[in-house]
Design a protein around this motif. Structure first.
Motif, mmCIF file in Angstrom:
data_model
loop_
_atom_site.group_PDB
_atom_site.id
_atom_site.type_symbol
_atom_site.label_atom_id
_atom_site.label_comp_id
_atom_site.label_asym_id
_atom_site.label_seq_id
_atom_site.Cartn_x
_atom_site.Cartn_y
_atom_site.Cartn_z
ATOM 1 N N SER A 117 0.834 -1.205 0.000
ATOM 2 C CA SER A 117 0.000 0.000 0.000
ATOM 3 C C SER A 117 0.865 1.251 0.000
ATOM 4 O O SER A 117 0.524 2.255 -0.637
ATOM 5 N N ALA A 118 2.000 1.197 0.696
ATOM 6 C CA ALA A 118 2.919 2.339 0.692
ATOM 7 C C ALA A 118 3.518 2.541 -0.695
ATOM 8 O O ALA A 118 3.663 3.676 -1.169
ATOM 9 N N ALA A 119 3.837 1.445 -1.361
ATOM 10 C CA ALA A 119 4.415 1.533 -2.702
ATOM 11 C C ALA A 119 3.424 2.150 -3.684
ATOM 12 O O ALA A 119 3.821 2.854 -4.629
ATOM 13 N N LEU A 120 2.146 1.918 -3.456
ATOM 14 C CA LEU A 120 1.133 2.465 -4.357
ATOM 15 C C LEU A 120 1.119 3.992 -4.334
ATOM 16 O O LEU A 120 0.727 4.626 -5.317
ATOM 17 N N THR A 121 1.559 4.593 -3.228
ATOM 18 C CA THR A 121 1.609 6.053 -3.180
ATOM 19 C C THR A 121 2.650 6.582 -4.160
ATOM 20 O O THR A 121 2.471 7.647 -4.753
ATOM 21 N N TYR A 122 3.739 5.824 -4.337
ATOM 22 C CA TYR A 122 4.768 6.234 -5.295
ATOM 23 C C TYR A 122 4.287 6.027 -6.729
ATOM 24 O O TYR A 122 4.592 6.824 -7.621
ATOM 25 N N VAL A 123 3.540 4.966 -6.933
ATOM 26 C CA VAL A 123 2.949 4.728 -8.259
ATOM 27 C C VAL A 123 1.976 5.856 -8.592
ATOM 28 O O VAL A 123 1.956 6.368 -9.719
ATOM 29 N N ALA A 124 1.190 6.252 -7.600
ATOM 30 C CA ALA A 124 0.222 7.322 -7.791
ATOM 31 C C ALA A 124 0.926 8.643 -8.101
ATOM 32 O O ALA A 124 0.493 9.401 -8.987
ATOM 33 N N SER A 125 2.008 8.926 -7.395
ATOM 34 C CA SER A 125 2.757 10.162 -7.634
ATOM 35 C C SER A 125 3.351 10.178 -9.044
ATOM 36 O O SER A 125 3.344 11.211 -9.723
ATOM 37 N N ALA A 126 3.855 9.026 -9.472
ATOM 38 C CA ALA A 126 4.411 8.931 -10.825
ATOM 39 C C ALA A 126 3.315 9.139 -11.864
ATOM 40 O O ALA A 126 3.517 9.849 -12.866
ATOM 41 N N ALA A 127 2.159 8.536 -11.634
ATOM 42 C CA ALA A 127 1.043 8.687 -12.568
ATOM 43 C C ALA A 127 0.598 10.151 -12.644
ATOM 44 O O ALA A 127 0.327 10.670 -13.737
ATOM 45 N N ALA A 128 0.523 10.811 -11.500
ATOM 46 C CA ALA A 128 0.111 12.208 -11.469
ATOM 47 C C ALA A 128 1.114 13.088 -12.207
ATOM 48 O O ALA A 128 0.732 14.015 -12.938
ATOM 49 N N ALA A 129 2.405 12.797 -12.027
ATOM 50 C CA ALA A 129 3.448 13.574 -12.714
ATOM 51 C C ALA A 129 3.367 13.381 -14.221
ATOM 52 O O ALA A 129 3.523 14.335 -14.994
#
Length: 235
Positions: A205-217
């Motif tokens: 779940s923590a890793a998904l925050t980084y995936v989300a940040s990459a997607a947003a960027a």
């Protein structure tokens, strides 16, 4: 200045990115809170688990520090400090132990000169510089015409691309750190098999925050290209 700069349909990309990040943040907080209620059978705190993992990896020059906040944990390769938050440092939960082990994973990466970590550290200044100045440079470019305008806009987009690159390079760094963490927790006997399943959920779940940040960027970069790519061709 063009009307679309103030409002345009591409704002939907920004909204999508923001929603993705909010959902990911909510997920990690919910998961962490849930498994913070599960005390590890070893009874080790996050700080104690971190010390054992670091020592077992032959790392004795990393200082473990207690910092304020919740899930503000981090490893600083510059001064070799492993910083554990209030929610991790003295907690004996499987969630806290997992987070502490994850940060140890970064320290182990540093020890072994893990290339994605080295690359990420190298592009941090460029990424910060780019994300700060990209829009101002693009805005300045809008006040010019012809080749000068196109050049400034392209420079702005390129600078923002470095911020996107940073987000993408972060993904293998974070996933690898979690993988190292789970391996260490198992081999050191800090967590049992059932506990490892819970910890894995926290780290995923923590890793998904980084995936989300990459997607947003990426969505932000796509918006820039949509808004200004056509202007460059027209000029």
């Amino acid at each position: 200045m063009p009307y679309f700069f103030w409002y345009d349909s591409t704002y939907i990309l920004v909204i999508i990115g923001a929603v993705i990040c909010m959902l990911a943040s909510a997920k990690v907080n919910t998961t962490f809170n849930k498994y913070s209620a599960y005390r590890s059978m070893s009874g080790m705190t996050g700080a104690q688990a971190a010390e054992r993992i670091l020592n077992s990896a032959g790392i004795y020059d990393v200082e473990i520090r207690h910092i304020s906040g919740k899930l503000t944990d981090n490893y600083n390769p510059t001064n070799k400090t492993l910083n554990l938050s209030d929610s991790t440092y003295n907690s004996t939960s499987v969630a806290a132990v997992g987070v502490a082990a994850h940060e140890c994973g970064h320290a182990i990466q540093h020890q072994h000169s893990y290339f994605p970590l080295t690359l990420r550290s190298a592009i941090v200044p460029i990424a910060n510089f780019g994300s700060t100045l990209a829009w101002p440079i693009i805005i300045i470019g809008l006040f010019f015409n012809g080749s000068m305008s196109a050049m400034l806009i392209n420079i702005g987009i390129l600078m923002f691309s470095f911020a996107v690159l940073f987000q993408l390079v972060t993904l293998p760094v974070e996933f690898n750190a979690s993988s190292r963490a789970l391996k260490q927790l198992e081999t050191q006997g800090i967590l049992g098999q059932d506990e490892l399943k819970y910890t894995r959920k926290v780290l995923v779940s923590a890793a998904l925050t980084y995936v989300a940040s990459a997607a947003a960027a990426i969505l932000q970069l796509l918006r820039l290209v949509i808004l200004f790519g056509g202007r460059n061709r027209d000029d």
